[in-house]
Design a protein around this motif. Structure first.
Motif, PDB file in Angstrom:
ATOM      1  N   GLU A 358      -1.720 -13.683 -16.133  1.00 62.19           N
ATOM      2  CA  GLU A 358      -3.037 -13.402 -15.560  1.00 62.19           C
ATOM      3  C   GLU A 358      -3.317 -11.909 -15.415  1.00 62.19           C
ATOM      4  OE1 GLU A 358      -3.679 -15.710 -12.022  1.00 62.19           O
ATOM      5  OE2 GLU A 358      -3.399 -17.613 -13.076  1.00 62.19           O
ATOM      6  N   SER A 359      -2.648 -11.097 -16.247  1.00 63.44           N
ATOM      7  CA  SER A 359      -2.952  -9.658 -16.319  1.00 63.44           C
ATOM      8  C   SER A 359      -3.953  -9.462 -17.459  1.00 63.44           C
ATOM      9  CB  SER A 359      -1.666  -8.853 -16.567  1.00 63.44           C
ATOM     10  OG  SER A 359      -0.751  -9.017 -15.511  1.00 63.44           O
ATOM     11  N   TYR A 360      -5.190  -9.873 -17.224  1.00 61.08           N
ATOM     12  CA  TYR A 360      -6.168  -9.979 -18.299  1.00 61.08           C
ATOM     13  C   TYR A 360      -6.578  -8.622 -18.872  1.00 61.08           C
ATOM     14  CZ  TYR A 360      -6.488 -14.836 -16.816  1.00 61.08           C
ATOM     15  OH  TYR A 360      -6.189 -16.133 -16.497  1.00 61.08           O
ATOM     16  N   ASP A 361      -6.655  -7.607 -18.027  1.00 61.41           N
ATOM     17  CA  ASP A 361      -7.059  -6.282 -18.533  1.00 61.41           C
ATOM     18  C   ASP A 361      -6.028  -5.749 -19.531  1.00 61.41           C
ATOM     19  OD1 ASP A 361      -9.404  -6.211 -17.093  1.00 61.41           O
ATOM     20  OD2 ASP A 361      -8.477  -5.231 -15.350  1.00 61.41           O
ATOM     21  N   MET A 362      -4.749  -5.858 -19.181  1.00 57.67           N
ATOM     22  CA  MET A 362      -3.691  -5.418 -20.092  1.00 57.67           C
ATOM     23  C   MET A 362      -3.630  -6.319 -21.332  1.00 57.67           C
ATOM     24  SD  MET A 362      -2.241  -2.691 -18.978  1.00 57.67           S
ATOM     25  CE  MET A 362      -0.667  -2.651 -19.836  1.00 57.67           C
ATOM     26  N   ALA A 363      -3.850  -7.611 -21.117  1.00 60.33           N
ATOM     27  CA  ALA A 363      -3.856  -8.548 -22.248  1.00 60.33           C
ATOM     28  C   ALA A 363      -4.945  -8.170 -23.241  1.00 60.33           C
ATOM     29  CB  ALA A 363      -4.074  -9.967 -21.738  1.00 60.33           C
ATOM     30  N   GLU A 364      -6.124  -7.751 -22.724  1.00 58.02           N
ATOM     31  CA  GLU A 364      -7.228  -7.336 -23.603  1.00 58.02           C
ATOM     32  C   GLU A 364      -6.827  -6.132 -24.444  1.00 58.02           C
ATOM     33  OE1 GLU A 364     -11.587  -5.198 -23.433  1.00 58.02           O
ATOM     34  OE2 GLU A 364     -10.283  -5.262 -21.675  1.00 58.02           O
ATOM     35  N   MET A 365      -6.170  -5.170 -23.814  1.00 59.52           N
ATOM     36  CA  MET A 365      -5.777  -3.958 -24.537  1.00 59.52           C
ATOM     37  C   MET A 365      -4.830  -4.296 -25.699  1.00 59.52           C
ATOM     38  SD  MET A 365      -3.712  -0.588 -23.192  1.00 59.52           S
ATOM     39  CE  MET A 365      -2.116  -1.409 -23.241  1.00 59.52           C
ATOM     40  N   TYR A 366      -3.818  -5.094 -25.419  1.00 60.30           N
ATOM     41  CA  TYR A 366      -2.848  -5.415 -26.477  1.00 60.30           C
ATOM     42  C   TYR A 366      -3.456  -6.339 -27.541  1.00 60.30           C
ATOM     43  CZ  TYR A 366       1.072  -3.091 -24.239  1.00 60.30           C
ATOM     44  OH  TYR A 366       1.920  -2.132 -23.717  1.00 60.30           O
ATOM     45  N   MET A 367      -4.384  -7.219 -27.134  1.00 57.12           N
ATOM     46  CA  MET A 367      -5.026  -8.087 -28.119  1.00 57.12           C
ATOM     47  C   MET A 367      -5.889  -7.256 -29.070  1.00 57.12           C
ATOM     48  SD  MET A 367      -5.208 -11.138 -29.287  1.00 57.12           S
ATOM     49  CE  MET A 367      -4.553 -12.187 -27.985  1.00 57.12           C
ATOM     50  N   ASN A 368      -6.556  -6.239 -28.554  1.00 56.76           N
ATOM     51  CA  ASN A 368      -7.364  -5.377 -29.419  1.00 56.76           C
ATOM     52  C   ASN A 368      -6.495  -4.509 -30.318  1.00 56.76           C
ATOM     53  OD1 ASN A 368     -10.304  -5.712 -29.062  1.00 56.76           O
ATOM     54  ND2 ASN A 368      -9.829  -5.402 -26.903  1.00 56.76           N
ATOM     55  N   LEU A 369      -5.356  -4.059 -29.804  1.00 54.80           N
ATOM     56  CA  LEU A 369      -4.409  -3.324 -30.661  1.00 54.80           C
ATOM     57  C   LEU A 369      -3.917  -4.226 -31.796  1.00 54.80           C
ATOM     58  CD1 LEU A 369      -2.288  -1.435 -27.963  1.00 54.80           C
ATOM     59  CD2 LEU A 369      -3.730  -0.373 -29.719  1.00 54.80           C
ATOM     60  N   SER A 370      -3.630  -5.474 -31.442  1.00 56.65           N
ATOM     61  CA  SER A 370      -3.197  -6.444 -32.440  1.00 56.65           C
ATOM     62  C   SER A 370      -4.295  -6.682 -33.474  1.00 56.65           C
ATOM     63  CB  SER A 370      -2.824  -7.759 -31.749  1.00 56.65           C
ATOM     64  OG  SER A 370      -2.649  -8.791 -32.683  1.00 56.65           O
ATOM     65  N   PHE A 371      -5.530  -6.823 -32.987  1.00 63.36           N
ATOM     66  CA  PHE A 371      -6.653  -7.113 -33.887  1.00 63.36           C
ATOM     67  C   PHE A 371      -6.931  -5.936 -34.825  1.00 63.36           C
ATOM     68  CE2 PHE A 371     -11.394  -7.945 -34.430  1.00 63.36           C
ATOM     69  CZ  PHE A 371     -11.190  -8.855 -35.453  1.00 63.36           C
ATOM     70  N   ASP A 372      -6.820  -4.726 -34.319  1.00 59.87           N
ATOM     71  CA  ASP A 372      -7.016  -3.544 -35.171  1.00 59.87           C
ATOM     72  C   ASP A 372      -6.034  -3.558 -36.342  1.00 59.87           C
ATOM     73  OD1 ASP A 372      -9.070  -2.589 -33.616  1.00 59.87           O
ATOM     74  OD2 ASP A 372      -7.815  -1.213 -32.451  1.00 59.87           O
ATOM     75  N   ALA A 373      -4.795  -3.969 -36.065  1.00 62.95           N
ATOM     76  CA  ALA A 373      -3.790  -4.057 -37.134  1.00 62.95           C
ATOM     77  C   ALA A 373      -4.092  -5.222 -38.073  1.00 62.95           C
ATOM     78  CB  ALA A 373      -2.396  -4.211 -36.533  1.00 62.95           C
ATOM     79  N   LEU A 388     -11.881 -16.293 -32.216  1.00 57.92           N
ATOM     80  CA  LEU A 388     -11.864 -17.346 -31.190  1.00 57.92           C
ATOM     81  C   LEU A 388     -10.995 -16.937 -30.008  1.00 57.92           C
ATOM     82  CD1 LEU A 388     -11.574 -20.581 -33.386  1.00 57.92           C
ATOM     83  CD2 LEU A 388     -13.593 -19.772 -32.159  1.00 57.92           C
ATOM     84  N   LYS A 389      -9.843 -16.347 -30.323  1.00 58.83           N
ATOM     85  CA  LYS A 389      -8.927 -15.934 -29.255  1.00 58.83           C
ATOM     86  C   LYS A 389      -9.559 -14.847 -28.387  1.00 58.83           C
ATOM     87  CE  LYS A 389      -5.239 -16.119 -26.941  1.00 58.83           C
ATOM     88  NZ  LYS A 389      -5.012 -17.304 -26.101  1.00 58.83           N
ATOM     89  N   LEU A 390     -10.221 -13.888 -29.033  1.00 62.44           N
ATOM     90  CA  LEU A 390     -10.875 -12.819 -28.285  1.00 62.44           C
ATOM     91  C   LEU A 390     -12.031 -13.358 -27.444  1.00 62.44           C
ATOM     92  CD1 LEU A 390     -10.749 -10.089 -31.044  1.00 62.44           C
ATOM     93  CD2 LEU A 390      -9.920  -9.760 -28.700  1.00 62.44           C
ATOM     94  N   GLY A 391     -12.783 -14.298 -28.016  1.00 58.35           N
ATOM     95  CA  GLY A 391     -13.874 -14.913 -27.269  1.00 58.35           C
ATOM     96  C   GLY A 391     -13.363 -15.592 -26.011  1.00 58.35           C
ATOM     97  N   ASP A 392     -12.248 -16.304 -26.153  1.00 57.65           N
ATOM     98  CA  ASP A 392     -11.656 -17.005 -25.005  1.00 57.65           C
ATOM     99  C   ASP A 392     -11.131 -16.010 -23.961  1.00 57.65           C
ATOM    100  OD1 ASP A 392     -10.558 -19.490 -23.730  1.00 57.65           O
ATOM    101  OD2 ASP A 392      -8.662 -18.470 -24.123  1.00 57.65           O
ATOM    102  N   LEU A 393     -10.513 -14.918 -24.445  1.00 56.00           N
ATOM    103  CA  LEU A 393      -9.952 -13.923 -23.535  1.00 56.00           C
ATOM    104  C   LEU A 393     -11.064 -13.233 -22.735  1.00 56.00           C
ATOM    105  CD1 LEU A 393      -7.551 -12.347 -22.421  1.00 56.00           C
ATOM    106  CD2 LEU A 393      -7.661 -10.860 -24.436  1.00 56.00           C
ATOM    107  N   LEU A 404     -19.445 -14.078 -25.986  1.00 57.31           N
ATOM    108  CA  LEU A 404     -20.429 -14.668 -26.915  1.00 57.31           C
ATOM    109  C   LEU A 404     -20.421 -13.945 -28.256  1.00 57.31           C
ATOM    110  CD1 LEU A 404     -23.420 -15.310 -24.487  1.00 57.31           C
ATOM    111  CD2 LEU A 404     -22.040 -17.034 -25.659  1.00 57.31           C
ATOM    112  N   LYS A 405     -20.210 -12.624 -28.223  1.00 52.79           N
ATOM    113  CA  LYS A 405     -20.182 -11.847 -29.469  1.00 52.79           C
ATOM    114  C   LYS A 405     -19.093 -12.355 -30.403  1.00 52.79           C
ATOM    115  CE  LYS A 405     -18.132  -7.806 -29.910  1.00 52.79           C
ATOM    116  NZ  LYS A 405     -17.790  -6.355 -29.790  1.00 52.79           N
ATOM    117  N   TYR A 406     -17.895 -12.553 -29.869  1.00 49.60           N
ATOM    118  CA  TYR A 406     -16.777 -12.968 -30.718  1.00 49.60           C
ATOM    119  C   TYR A 406     -16.897 -14.445 -31.125  1.00 49.60           C
ATOM    120  CZ  TYR A 406     -14.405  -8.517 -30.315  1.00 49.60           C
ATOM    121  OH  TYR A 406     -14.089  -7.178 -30.417  1.00 49.60           O
TER     122      TYR A 406
END
Length: 417
Positions: A358-373, A388-393, A404-406
Motif C-alpha cells: 500500500e505504498s502507492y506513491d512509490m509503486a507509481e514511481m517504479y511502475m513508470n520507470l518500468s514502463f519507460d523501459a 491496464l496496470k497503470l490505469g488500475d494503479l 481514465l487516460k490509461y
C-alpha cells in the motif's frame, strides 16, 4: 548444395563450354537422343555417360549421381549444421526436389527436420501450413520408424500450442507402438511427455499413474539429466498426491543432477512452488532460500533471471519482505549488467511489491520507470497490459484523470491487437 538432374548437368556444362549437341554426340549418338537425355526424357547408360563425360571434361561419377543421391548427401551435410543461417532455406530447397521426384521417404525425412526447426523457432504458422503435407509424406513413405517420428513431432506441436489432451493422445499412441516393438528408449521419452501433458491438464492422478512407470524405464533414457527430470516429476507429483515418496524421489533427482547446480536449483524452486500450492508455506520458504543459495553466480544474467522467477512466486504468495530483498538484489545486478529487459522486470516487481504494501506513491514511481523501459522493446500486447496496470494503479491512488487516460489508451490499443 545445388541439386541438378543428370540432364541438367550435361546441358549446363555443354553451354558453358560453348558446345552444340552435335559436338558432344561424336557420331556415336543421335542429336535427338542427346536432346532427350538433356531434358531427362531418357536415362543414359554408362557407355553414353562415359562418352559425354569425356567430351565435357567431367567425372562420370558426377553425372551418374542422381537427384536422390544428392538429396541424401545434402541431408548428411546438414545433420550437424542446424545453426547455419540458411538451414531452413536449404531444407525447403531439398524438400522441393524430393517432392517433385516423388522420393517420399526423403521428403518425410526433410519435413521431420523442418517440423522440429519450426517448433524450435516458434514458427507456428509454418507448422500449421505443413502439418497436412507432413501427414501425406508419412502415408506415402514405407519406413516403419516414420510413424513414431510423425506421432512424436505432432504431439510436440500440440504441446507447444497448449492442446495438451491432443498431445497426450499422440504420446499414448507412441507408447503403445513402442511397447509392441520393444523400443524402450522411445517408450521412456513418450511416457515422460505424456505424463507432462496430464500435469498441464492438472490431472495429477493420471500423471502420477503414468510417471511411476518411468522408474523401470530410466535406464533407457539417453542422459542423466533426462533421468533426473523423470525423478523430478515424480517428486513434484508425490507432493501433490501426498504419496509419501517425495524425499526418496527428491534425493534421486539430486543424485542424477550431479554437479549441474542450475538445474538442481530450478528443481528446488519447483518443489517450493508446489509446496506453496498445497499449503506447506514454511517448508516452501526453506526450499526457496535453498534454491537461491544453490543457483550458480558465474553467469550473472542467468542468475538475475532466476531471481526474477523466484520473485514472481514470492509475490504471488504474498511473501513480501523476502521478495523485496531478492528484488533489490536483482535490480542491482541488472543495473550493473546494463540489461534493459532485466532492469524493467526488477522495476516492475518492485512496484508490485510496494503496491501490495500500500505504498502507492512509490509503486507509481517504479511502475513508470518500468514502463519507460518497456516502451523501448515491448510489443503491443505488452504495452496494452501495462496500460491496464497503470490505469488500475492510478485508480488506487485516487487519480481519476490519469486512470481514465490509461484505460482509454488500453481500449484504443486493444482494437489493433
Amino acid at each position: 548444395m545445388e541439386i541438378l538432374s543428370t540432364g541438367q548437368k550435361i546441358k549446363r556444362a555443354r553451354i558453358y563450354k560453348g558446345l552444340t549437341l552435335k559436338d558432344i554426340c561424336d557420331n556415336k549418338i543421335s542429336v535427338s537422343k542427346m536432346s532427350c537425355i538433356e531434358n531427362d526424357k531418357i536415362k543414359p547408360d554408362d557407355e553414353v555417360l562415359e562418352l559425354i563425360s569425356g567430351k565435357l571434361s567431367l567425372k562420370s561419377d558426377y553425372l551418374k549421381e542422381g537427384v536422390k543421391e544428392q538429396i541424401t548427401n545434402n541431408l548428411k551435410v546438414l545433420e550437424n549444421s542446424k545453426k547455419r543461417h540458411d538451414y531452413e532455406n536449404l531444407l525447403e530447397y531439398n524438400l522441393k526436389y524430393a517432392e517433385e521426384y516423388s522420393y517420399f521417404d526423403l521428403a518425410f525425412e526433410v519435413m521431420h527436420r523442418l517440423f522440429n526447426y519450426y517448433l524450435d523457432s516458434g514458427k507456428l504458422e509454418k507448422l500449421q501450413i505443413n502439418t497436412s503435407k507432413y501427414y501425406d509424406y508419412w502415408q506415402k513413405s514405407d519406413i516403419e520408424k516414420n510413424a513414431t517420428d510423425y506421432y512424436m513431432d505432432v504431439a510436440r506441436y500440440f504441446f507447444t500450442t497448449s492442446e495438451f489432451a491432443q498431445a497426450a493422445n499422440y504420446y499414448n499412441n507412441v507408447r503403445k507402438s513402442s511397447r509392441k516393438n520393444g523400443n524402450n528408449m522411445i517408450l521412456a521419452k513418450a511416457t515422460y511427455n505424456e505424463s507432462a501433458c496430464y500435469v498441464m491438464l492438472e490431472d495429477y492422478e493420471r500423471a502420477y499413474e503414468i510417471s511411476v512407470r518411468l522408474i523401470d524405464l530410466c535406464d533407457y533414457m539417453d542422459s542423466d539429466l533426462h533421468k533426473a527430470e523423470a525423478y523430478h516429476m515424480l517428486a513434484l507429483l508425490s507432493i501433490r498426491m501426498d504419496k509419501g515418496k517425495f524425499e526418496e524421489y527428491e534425493a534421486k533427482s539430486y543424485e542424477l543432477y550431479k554437479d549441474d547446480a542450475a538445474h538442481k536449483a530450478l528443481a528446488i524452486y519447483n518443489y517450493a512452488a508446489v509446496m506453496f500450492e498445497v499449503g506447506s508455506t514454511k517448508k516452501a520458504l526453506e526450499y526457496i532460500n535453498r534454491a537461491l543459495q544453490t543457483y550458480p553466480r558465474n553467469d550473472e544474467e542467468k542468475y538475475v533471471r532466476f531471481m526474477i522467477l523466484v520473485i514472481g512466486e514470492l509475490v504471488e504468495n504474498n511473501i513480501l519482505d523476502l521478495s523485496q530483498s531478492v528484488c533489490d538484489d536483482a535490480l542491482n545486478y541488472a543495473i550493473k549488467l546494463d540489461n534493459l529487459k532485466l532492469v524493467e522486470r526488477a522495476y516492475y516487481f518492485k512496484s508490485i511489491i510496494l503496491e501490495k504494501q500500500e505504498s502507492y506513491d512509490m509503486a507509481e514511481m517504479y511502475m513508470n520507470l518500468s514502463f519507460d523501459a518497456l516502451r523501448k522493446f515491448g510489443n503491443n500486447q505488452d504495452i496494452y497490459k501495462r496500460y491496464l496496470k497503470l490505469g488500475d494503479l492510478y485508480y488506487k491512488l485516487g487519480d481519476t484523470y490519469d486512470s481514465l487516460k490509461y484505460f482509454n489508451l488500453a481500449i484504443k490499443l486493444e482494437k489493433k491487437l
